[in-house]
Design a protein around this motif. Structure first.
Motif, PDB file in Angstrom:
ATOM      1  N   GLY A  83       0.815  -1.202   0.000  1.00 39.67           N
ATOM      2  CA  GLY A  83       0.000   0.000   0.000  1.00 39.67           C
ATOM      3  C   GLY A  83       0.855   1.261   0.000  1.00 39.67           C
ATOM      4  N   ALA A  84       0.251   2.368  -0.417  1.00 41.99           N
ATOM      5  CA  ALA A  84       0.986   3.619  -0.545  1.00 41.99           C
ATOM      6  C   ALA A  84       1.619   4.090   0.769  1.00 41.99           C
ATOM      7  CB  ALA A  84       0.077   4.693  -1.125  1.00 41.99           C
ATOM      8  N   PRO A  85       0.924   4.028   1.920  1.00 41.29           N
ATOM      9  CA  PRO A  85       1.582   4.489   3.150  1.00 41.29           C
ATOM     10  C   PRO A  85       2.820   3.673   3.510  1.00 41.29           C
ATOM     11  CG  PRO A  85      -0.792   4.319   3.477  1.00 41.29           C
ATOM     12  CD  PRO A  85      -0.481   3.713   2.154  1.00 41.29           C
ATOM     13  N   ILE A  86       2.768   2.373   3.294  1.00 36.60           N
ATOM     14  CA  ILE A  86       3.924   1.511   3.592  1.00 36.60           C
ATOM     15  C   ILE A  86       5.024   1.753   2.565  1.00 36.60           C
ATOM     16  CG2 ILE A  86       4.714  -0.875   3.799  1.00 36.60           C
ATOM     17  CD1 ILE A  86       1.829  -1.545   4.715  1.00 36.60           C
ATOM     18  N   ALA A  87       4.644   1.916   1.305  1.00 33.58           N
ATOM     19  CA  ALA A  87       5.636   2.146   0.252  1.00 33.58           C
ATOM     20  C   ALA A  87       6.401   3.435   0.511  1.00 33.58           C
ATOM     21  CB  ALA A  87       4.951   2.200  -1.109  1.00 33.58           C
ATOM     22  N   ARG A  88       5.724   4.443   1.016  1.00 30.01           N
ATOM     23  CA  ARG A  88       6.362   5.739   1.281  1.00 30.01           C
ATOM     24  C   ARG A  88       7.439   5.625   2.360  1.00 30.01           C
ATOM     25  NH1 ARG A  88       9.121   9.187   1.431  1.00 30.01           N
ATOM     26  NH2 ARG A  88       8.769  11.398   1.630  1.00 30.01           N
ATOM     27  N   GLU A  89       7.314   4.656   3.259  1.00 36.11           N
ATOM     28  CA  GLU A  89       8.303   4.455   4.318  1.00 36.11           C
ATOM     29  C   GLU A  89       9.554   3.723   3.824  1.00 36.11           C
ATOM     30  OE1 GLU A  89       6.190   2.302   7.280  1.00 36.11           O
ATOM     31  OE2 GLU A  89       4.880   3.976   7.788  1.00 36.11           O
ATOM     32  N   CYS A  90       9.524   3.223   2.599  1.00 34.26           N
ATOM     33  CA  CYS A  90      10.628   2.412   2.084  1.00 34.26           C
ATOM     34  C   CYS A  90      11.676   3.222   1.336  1.00 34.26           C
ATOM     35  CB  CYS A  90      10.087   1.309   1.190  1.00 34.26           C
ATOM     36  SG  CYS A  90       9.038   0.180   2.111  1.00 34.26           S
ATOM     37  N   TYR A  91      11.470   4.524   1.241  1.00 29.53           N
ATOM     38  CA  TYR A  91      12.465   5.372   0.598  1.00 29.53           C
ATOM     39  C   TYR A  91      12.395   6.776   1.178  1.00 29.53           C
ATOM     40  CZ  TYR A  91       8.491   6.865  -2.293  1.00 29.53           C
ATOM     41  OH  TYR A  91       7.280   7.318  -2.733  1.00 29.53           O
ATOM     42  N   GLU A  92      13.518   7.485   1.054  1.00 23.34           N
ATOM     43  CA  GLU A  92      13.584   8.897   1.419  1.00 23.34           C
ATOM     44  C   GLU A  92      13.524   9.692   0.130  1.00 23.34           C
ATOM     45  OE1 GLU A  92      17.188   9.608   3.511  1.00 23.34           O
ATOM     46  OE2 GLU A  92      16.717   8.143   5.074  1.00 23.34           O
ATOM     47  N   ASP A  93      12.596  10.620   0.054  1.00 21.21           N
ATOM     48  CA  ASP A  93      12.404  11.408  -1.163  1.00 21.21           C
ATOM     49  C   ASP A  93      13.215  12.695  -1.074  1.00 21.21           C
ATOM     50  OD1 ASP A  93      11.518  12.337  -3.551  1.00 21.21           O
ATOM     51  OD2 ASP A  93       9.379  12.286  -3.044  1.00 21.21           O
ATOM     52  N   HIS A  94      14.184  12.848  -1.969  1.00 21.26           N
ATOM     53  CA  HIS A  94      15.010  14.050  -2.043  1.00 21.26           C
ATOM     54  C   HIS A  94      14.721  14.822  -3.324  1.00 21.26           C
ATOM     55  CE1 HIS A  94      17.349  12.809   1.425  1.00 21.26           C
ATOM     56  NE2 HIS A  94      17.471  11.613   0.888  1.00 21.26           N
ATOM     57  N   SER A  95      13.543  14.646  -3.889  1.00 21.74           N
ATOM     58  CA  SER A  95      13.185  15.274  -5.154  1.00 21.74           C
ATOM     59  C   SER A  95      12.989  16.772  -4.979  1.00 21.74           C
ATOM     60  CB  SER A  95      11.881  14.683  -5.699  1.00 21.74           C
ATOM     61  OG  SER A  95      11.986  13.293  -5.810  1.00 21.74           O
ATOM     62  N   PRO A  96      13.390  17.553  -5.996  1.00 23.97           N
ATOM     63  CA  PRO A  96      13.092  18.985  -5.946  1.00 23.97           C
ATOM     64  C   PRO A  96      11.591  19.201  -6.153  1.00 23.97           C
ATOM     65  CG  PRO A  96      14.135  18.419  -8.021  1.00 23.97           C
ATOM     66  CD  PRO A  96      14.158  17.180  -7.164  1.00 23.97           C
ATOM     67  N   GLU A  97      11.116  20.348  -5.744  1.00 27.02           N
ATOM     68  CA  GLU A  97       9.704  20.664  -5.923  1.00 27.02           C
ATOM     69  C   GLU A  97       9.381  20.697  -7.409  1.00 27.02           C
ATOM     70  OE1 GLU A  97       7.206  21.158  -3.717  1.00 27.02           O
ATOM     71  OE2 GLU A  97       8.635  20.466  -2.226  1.00 27.02           O
ATOM     72  N   PRO A  98       8.204  20.168  -7.800  1.00 28.49           N
ATOM     73  CA  PRO A  98       7.844  20.221  -9.221  1.00 28.49           C
ATOM     74  C   PRO A  98       7.623  21.662  -9.663  1.00 28.49           C
ATOM     75  CG  PRO A  98       6.032  19.362  -7.908  1.00 28.49           C
ATOM     76  CD  PRO A  98       7.203  19.511  -6.996  1.00 28.49           C
TER      77      PRO A  98
END
Length: 144
Positions: A83-98
């Motif tokens: 699921g999306a909430p669990i998937a979000r915990e599996c990486y750190e997002d360092h993306s710039p703002e769109p």
């Protein structure tokens, strides 16, 4: 150093790149993840990545999609889609703002609503730089 620790193992320590991208919900399908890798849209630790490469915790992935580049650091290995909430915990997002969308988008008409009205036609003409009087747009030099 064991084989699993350096990413060559087949256990829970490493997983194929295309499977992880799909499992972490960065790609809608595994075949889309494979195609992105084949097209050069995925980089692992700065180098172009193949779909079958094994990734480990700590790898930095750069995934390009239309209009955006996502930069993520793997924090947990996934082998199945979650699921999306669990998937979000599996990486750190360092993306710039769109990039922000254009403030003044051109007027849109729903398909099948018929011909534009006179008012809508005038709005389109103003947008294209044409005036209802037939005058040239202000950025064009006057005709001699």
């Amino acid at each position: 150093m064991s084989a699993a620790a350096n990413g060559a193992g087949a256990g829970e320590q490493s997983v194929r790149l295309d499977i992880w991208l799909w499992s972490a919900r960065l790609m809608p399908t595994r075949s889309a993840a494979t195609a992105a890798c084949r097209g050069g849209h995925v980089r692992r630790n700065g180098d172009p990545a193949k779909a079958a490469q094994r990734i480990v915790v700590g790898d930095e992935l750069r995934v390009r999609s239309p209009g955006r580049e996502r930069i993520v650091v793997v924090t947990r290995i996934l082998t199945k889609r979650v699921g999306a909430p669990i998937a979000r915990e599996c990486y750190e997002d360092h993306s710039p703002e769109p990039a922000p969308q254009l403030a003044a988008a051109p007027p849109r008409r729903e398909r099948g609503t018929g011909r534009p009205t006179k008012r809508e036609r005038r709005q389109f003409d103003r947008l294209r730089g044409r005036d209802s009087t037939g005058a040239a747009p202000p950025w064009e030099p006057p005709a001699d």
